[in-house]
Motif scaffolding. Structure first.
Motif, mmCIF file in Angstrom:
data_model
loop_
_atom_site.group_PDB
_atom_site.id
_atom_site.type_symbol
_atom_site.label_atom_id
_atom_site.label_comp_id
_atom_site.label_asym_id
_atom_site.label_seq_id
_atom_site.Cartn_x
_atom_site.Cartn_y
_atom_site.Cartn_z
ATOM 1 N N ARG A 132 0.834 -1.206 0.000
ATOM 2 C CA ARG A 132 0.000 0.000 0.000
ATOM 3 C C ARG A 132 0.871 1.259 0.000
ATOM 4 O O ARG A 132 0.623 2.197 -0.753
ATOM 5 N N ALA A 133 1.915 1.284 0.818
ATOM 6 C CA ALA A 133 2.809 2.445 0.856
ATOM 7 C C ALA A 133 3.542 2.599 -0.478
ATOM 8 O O ALA A 133 3.733 3.722 -0.955
ATOM 9 N N MET A 134 3.922 1.479 -1.069
ATOM 10 C CA MET A 134 4.594 1.548 -2.374
ATOM 11 C C MET A 134 3.646 2.090 -3.447
ATOM 12 O O MET A 134 4.029 2.904 -4.282
ATOM 13 N N GLU A 135 2.401 1.650 -3.406
ATOM 14 C CA GLU A 135 1.410 2.136 -4.373
ATOM 15 C C GLU A 135 1.100 3.617 -4.162
ATOM 16 O O GLU A 135 0.877 4.344 -5.126
ATOM 17 N N GLU A 136 1.084 4.047 -2.895
ATOM 18 C CA GLU A 136 0.859 5.474 -2.623
ATOM 19 C C GLU A 136 1.983 6.306 -3.230
ATOM 20 O O GLU A 136 1.733 7.360 -3.823
ATOM 21 N N SER A 137 3.210 5.837 -3.083
ATOM 22 C CA SER A 137 4.341 6.555 -3.678
ATOM 23 C C SER A 137 4.241 6.549 -5.202
ATOM 24 O O SER A 137 4.515 7.560 -5.850
ATOM 25 N N MET A 138 3.831 5.426 -5.765
ATOM 26 C CA MET A 138 3.689 5.363 -7.224
ATOM 27 C C MET A 138 2.612 6.333 -7.686
ATOM 28 O O MET A 138 2.738 6.953 -8.752
ATOM 29 N N SER A 139 1.566 6.513 -6.899
ATOM 30 C CA SER A 139 0.515 7.458 -7.296
ATOM 31 C C SER A 139 1.046 8.889 -7.321
ATOM 32 O O SER A 139 0.632 9.699 -8.160
ATOM 33 N N VAL A 140 1.992 9.207 -6.438
ATOM 34 C CA VAL A 140 2.617 10.534 -6.448
ATOM 35 C C VAL A 140 3.407 10.709 -7.747
ATOM 36 O O VAL A 140 3.328 11.755 -8.405
ATOM 37 N N PHE A 141 4.139 9.671 -8.131
ATOM 38 C CA PHE A 141 4.897 9.734 -9.388
ATOM 39 C C PHE A 141 3.955 9.803 -10.590
ATOM 40 O O PHE A 141 4.188 10.571 -11.528
ATOM 41 N N ALA A 142 2.881 9.022 -10.561
ATOM 42 C CA ALA A 142 1.933 9.026 -11.684
ATOM 43 C C ALA A 142 1.284 10.399 -11.846
ATOM 44 O O ALA A 142 1.104 10.877 -12.971
ATOM 45 N N ALA A 143 0.942 11.031 -10.729
ATOM 46 C CA ALA A 143 0.366 12.375 -10.794
ATOM 47 C C ALA A 143 1.365 13.362 -11.374
ATOM 48 O O ALA A 143 1.003 14.214 -12.199
ATOM 49 N N ALA A 144 2.625 13.240 -10.981
ATOM 50 C CA ALA A 144 3.651 14.136 -11.510
ATOM 51 C C ALA A 144 3.822 13.935 -13.014
ATOM 52 O O ALA A 144 4.007 14.900 -13.762
ATOM 53 N N VAL A 145 3.735 12.694 -13.462
ATOM 54 C CA VAL A 145 3.820 12.418 -14.902
ATOM 55 C C VAL A 145 2.624 13.037 -15.612
ATOM 56 O O VAL A 145 2.763 13.705 -16.638
ATOM 57 N N ALA A 146 1.431 12.834 -15.061
ATOM 58 C CA ALA A 146 0.210 13.366 -15.686
ATOM 59 C C ALA A 146 0.239 14.883 -15.783
ATOM 60 O O ALA A 146 -0.265 15.464 -16.748
ATOM 61 N N LEU A 147 0.844 15.525 -14.798
ATOM 62 C CA LEU A 147 0.913 16.987 -14.786
ATOM 63 C C LEU A 147 2.124 17.530 -15.552
ATOM 64 O O LEU A 147 2.285 18.742 -15.661
ATOM 65 N N GLY A 148 2.948 16.635 -16.060
ATOM 66 C CA GLY A 148 4.134 17.060 -16.809
ATOM 67 C C GLY A 148 5.226 17.639 -15.924
ATOM 68 O O GLY A 148 6.023 18.449 -16.388
ATOM 69 N N ASN A 149 5.283 17.186 -14.657
ATOM 70 C CA ASN A 149 6.253 17.725 -13.708
ATOM 71 C C ASN A 149 7.496 16.864 -13.541
ATOM 72 O O ASN A 149 8.199 17.001 -12.540
ATOM 73 N N VAL A 150 7.752 15.961 -14.473
ATOM 74 C CA VAL A 150 8.945 15.117 -14.410
ATOM 75 C C VAL A 150 9.597 15.084 -15.784
ATOM 76 O O VAL A 150 8.963 15.375 -16.798
ATOM 77 N N ASP A 151 10.867 14.713 -15.799
ATOM 78 C CA ASP A 151 11.536 14.621 -17.102
ATOM 79 C C ASP A 151 11.200 13.286 -17.773
ATOM 80 O O ASP A 151 10.552 12.416 -17.193
ATOM 81 N N ASP A 152 11.632 13.147 -19.001
ATOM 82 C CA ASP A 152 11.278 11.970 -19.802
ATOM 83 C C ASP A 152 11.791 10.661 -19.208
ATOM 84 O O ASP A 152 11.138 9.628 -19.337
ATOM 85 N N SER A 153 12.943 10.689 -18.566
ATOM 86 C CA SER A 153 13.498 9.457 -17.990
ATOM 87 C C SER A 153 12.593 8.921 -16.886
ATOM 88 O O SER A 153 12.290 7.721 -16.830
ATOM 89 N N VAL A 154 12.161 9.793 -16.003
ATOM 90 C CA VAL A 154 11.258 9.394 -14.917
ATOM 91 C C VAL A 154 9.919 8.951 -15.513
ATOM 92 O O VAL A 154 9.384 7.898 -15.150
ATOM 93 N N ALA A 155 9.384 9.726 -16.416
ATOM 94 C CA ALA A 155 8.085 9.410 -17.022
ATOM 95 C C ALA A 155 8.107 8.050 -17.716
ATOM 96 O O ALA A 155 7.136 7.290 -17.620
ATOM 97 N N ARG A 156 9.205 7.722 -18.367
ATOM 98 C CA ARG A 156 9.314 6.444 -19.074
ATOM 99 C C ARG A 156 9.185 5.269 -18.089
ATOM 100 O O ARG A 156 8.465 4.310 -18.340
ATOM 101 N N HIS A 157 9.856 5.366 -16.941
ATOM 102 C CA HIS A 157 9.775 4.291 -15.941
ATOM 103 C C HIS A 157 8.369 4.194 -15.350
ATOM 104 O O HIS A 157 7.850 3.086 -15.168
#
Length: 138
Positions: free
Chosen positions: A90-115
């Motif tokens: 659950r904690a890992m999924e919560e962290s992934m949701s933070v990354f997914a939101a950042a990708v959706a908002l365009g707040n990460v570079d292409d390397s992070v978004a690709r992963h």
């Protein structure tokens, strides 16, 4: 429940509609049983993929994950959750949701978004395999 419907309920049903509904219930129960049987393998694959994805993100380093984004904290929480004897999915999924939101908002570079996108693609495929392409309906 399936056997009860088949052996006790079906003989008492006279309406073709009621019989069809009973058969649909049997089908849904069979599908639910199959999902429950495969859930442990799904969970293990999910944890393994989350660990691998966060390890890859960690290897990208500070250059790709800015301090002000809050992603470093999410990555640290996910890493701690993943190394526990009993991983905290659950904690890992919560962290992934933070990354997914950042990708959706365009707040990460292409390397992070690709992963992150790769993980999401694999997660959707695992979910599809677990639940099936379609659920039986009545």
């Amino acid at each position: 429940m399936q056997r009860t419907i088949m052996e006790a309920l079906m003989p008492e049903l006279t309406s073709p509609y009621a019989q069809g509904q009973a058969m649909s219930a049997i089908g849904m129960l069979a599908h639910a049983a199959a999902v429950l049987e495969s859930a442990p393998a799904y969970d293990a694959a999910e944890i393994k993929d989350l660990r691998a994805t966060f390890a890859a993100l960690k290897r990208l380093g500070d250059k790709h994950i800015s301090k002000k984004s809050g992603l470093r904290g999410a990555l640290a929480r996910a890493t701690r959750a993943g190394v526990k004897t009993s991983p905290d999915r659950r904690a890992m999924e919560e962290s992934m949701s933070v990354f997914a939101a950042a990708v959706a908002l365009g707040n990460v570079d292409d390397s992070v978004a690709r992963h992150v996108r790769g993980y999401i693609r694999r997660n959707l495929e695992r979910s599809r395999n677990l639940l099936g392409a379609s659920l039986p309906t009545g």
